[in-house]
Write an enzyme that holds these catalytic residues in place. Structure first.
Site, PDB file in Angstrom:
ATOM      1  N   SER A  61       6.937  -1.324   4.918  1.00 59.58           N
ATOM      2  CA  SER A  61       7.352  -2.243   3.978  1.00 59.58           C
ATOM      3  C   SER A  61       6.651  -3.030   2.810  1.00 59.58           C
ATOM      4  CB  SER A  61       7.672  -3.476   5.454  1.00 59.58           C
ATOM      5  OG  SER A  61       8.541  -4.590   4.944  1.00 59.58           O
TER       6      SER A  61
ATOM      7  N   ASP B 299      11.480  -4.994  -2.221  1.00 59.28           N
ATOM      8  CA  ASP B 299       9.797  -4.489  -1.521  1.00 59.28           C
ATOM      9  C   ASP B 299       9.733  -3.210  -1.393  1.00 59.28           C
ATOM     10  OD1 ASP B 299      12.159  -4.547   0.903  1.00 59.28           O
ATOM     11  OD2 ASP B 299       9.702  -5.074   2.191  1.00 59.28           O
TER      12      ASP B 299
ATOM     13  N   ASP C  11      10.086  -0.840   1.114  1.00 60.72           N
ATOM     14  CA  ASP C  11      11.053   0.317   1.302  1.00 60.72           C
ATOM     15  C   ASP C  11      12.981   0.016   1.168  1.00 60.72           C
ATOM     16  OD1 ASP C  11      11.129  -2.423   2.916  1.00 60.72           O
ATOM     17  OD2 ASP C  11      10.852  -1.071   4.865  1.00 60.72           O
TER      18      ASP C  11
ATOM     19  N   ASP D 224      13.705  -2.907   1.644  1.00 59.99           N
ATOM     20  CA  ASP D 224      15.209  -3.924   2.645  1.00 59.99           C
ATOM     21  C   ASP D 224      15.429  -5.191   2.274  1.00 59.99           C
ATOM     22  OD1 ASP D 224      12.637  -4.422   3.694  1.00 59.99           O
ATOM     23  OD2 ASP D 224      13.302  -4.140   5.387  1.00 59.99           O
TER      24      ASP D 224
END
Length: 452
Positions: free
Chosen positions: A108, A245, A247, A249
């Site tokens: 992440s 960010d 990843d 999400d």
């Protein structure tokens, strides 16, 4: 310490998070998630289980996703390798092709040396704690070891990105024509798919932070570093900036003047729009206890109830699922729109925010003005007995005194860390000076009363 944290297994790649652990974790996942009626029904029909595997572009993701795929295939699971894609894309694809489960390799917003393994169940939903505990226990249990035609196959998921883009575009209530968007992709998983999708939706797009080299993910870019995005938006005279960010999400934004727009403000905009369009289930927004007091006030003004949960998008999603609510999220930019996603989706959120600008013909600043952000000060008090936060009478008296002094102009929250000898003191007030003074005052009491 348990292997699973608040969002899967995470750590330094080739430190605690090795290829060997990734392989064995995948094998244990195949054992646990390969049980149940649906899995048995597939086997009875002569079909192998199927899993989607994706990753963000950090360099360690190459060997870790290969290890995950090997562990699954060696357990008799067919693997569809989606390559570099956002976490919410992986979750969507699991549901879209009716896969049995899926794995996302990503850390992440963490720096490049870290990595993580997130496991999604059938339908693209995160695993409950109990299932994670069963997978951890299965690391030491007997593995599935089929031979011959029983082993799984590993294939490229050729149209994975296209499926996700079509899904995102199909969710939009309005096109984005006429709006200049600067996208910051954090040198992460959104670097390819986000610019393509915003352009297809009609926006004029300038892209920054979209040159991943495996080592630069989240490095001074993305949703945790908004200053570069803000400077670019102002310099180019763009209408809005959208930041993901690593990843993708999460989504945060900046307006045309470079002012930061956090997740609470984005949720406020979406909640009011969804209520107006009749798609906000039960006129309810789900948010964590850390959401700003200004969000509560804004929602009250618009006849929207705010249901509070513990901190963490998994708790938001649990409450949304239990109550069949359609919108929830966190101040950090995890926003869940359950009609279109099973997890926080930064692309989906960004697209719908910009669509509101186009639909209402308003600037980002005008939309965000729906909510007044109260100054919020957070003080971490370390070296204390976190277990006594709720039971120490003198501390609780001090908290009630501050609450009484703030009245309806502020808010106090004390949160014990789940893993460290640390207590977080959060105070909101009408001005920064008052919030700081009250937070420091309570922090001193915590330090004195709960000292180890």
């Amino acid at each position: 310490m348990p292997l699973f944290g608040t969002d899967g297994v995470r750590g330094l790649a080739n430190g605690p998070l090795t290829a060997d652990l990734a392989l064995h974790l995948a094998q244990a996942t195949a054992v646990v998630l390969g049980q149940g009626r649906s899995a048995e029904a597939r086997r009875a029909e002569g079909r192998r289980l199927t899993a989607v595997v994706a990753r963000d572009p950090r360099v360690s993701g190459e060997f870790l996703s290969a290890a995950v795929a090997a562990g699954l295939a060696s357990s008799g699971v067919d693997v569809l390798d989606a390559g570099v894609l956002p976490t919410p894309a992986a979750a969507y694809l699991i549901a879209d092709i009716d896969a049995d489960f899926g794995v996302m390799v990503s850390a992440s917003h963490n720096p490049a040396p870290d990595n993580g393994i997130k496991i999604f169940a059938r339908g693209g939903v995160k695993l409950p704690d109990l299932v994670e505990q069963r997978i951890e226990a299965a690391l030491d249990a007997e593995k599935l070891q089929p031979t011959g035609a029983g082993v799984g196959r590993i294939r490229v998921f050729a149209d994975a990105e296209d499926r996700y883009v079509v899904h995102l575009l199909g969710s939009l209530p309005h096109r984005l024509d006429g709006i200049h968007v600067v996208l910051d992709c954090a040198h992460g998983a959104a670097s390819g798919v986000s610019p393509e999708t915003f352009k297809d939706a009609g926006a004029t797009v300038t892209v920054i932070g979209a040159d991943p080299d495996g080592l630069n993910i989240n490095d001074g870019v993305g949703s945790t570093y908004l200053d570069h995005l803000a400077e670019t938006v102002v310099r180019l005279g763009a209408d809005v900036g959208i930041a993901h960010d690593g990843d993708a999400d999460r989504c945060l934004a900046v307006d045309a003047q470079g002012r930061h727009i956090d997740g609470d403000q984005l949720m406020a905009i979406l909640a009011v729009s969804m209520k107006e369009r009749g798609v906000l289930a039960s006129d309810t927004l789900v948010a964590t206890v850390m959401s700003n007091l200004g969000l509560h006030r804004a929602m009250e003004d618009h006849g929207i109830r705010v249901l509070q949960t513990a901190v963490g998008d998994r708790y938001v999603l649990e409450a949304m699922t239990e109550g069949s609510y359609s919108l929830g999220g966190e101040q950090s930019g995890h926003v869940i729109m359950s009609e279109h996603a099973t997890t926080g989706d930064g692309l989906l959120t960004g697209l719908h925010i910009v669509a509101e600008m186009a639909r209402q013909n308003k600037t980002m600043a005008e939309l965000a003005s729906i909510m007044t952000v109260y100054p919020q000060v957070l003080v971490n008090v370390r070296g204390v007995d976190r277990t006594r936060v709720a039971t120490d009478e003198e501390l609780q008296r001090s908290v009630e005194e501050v609450r009484a002094e703030l009245g309806d102009t502020g808010r106090v929250l004390l949160r014990a860390s789940g893993t460290e000898p640390l207590v977080r003191v959060m105070v909101e007030a009408a001005d920064e000076k008052s919030a700081r003074e009250y937070a420091d005052r309570l922090a001193a009491v915590v330090s004195d009363r709960l000292a180890l």
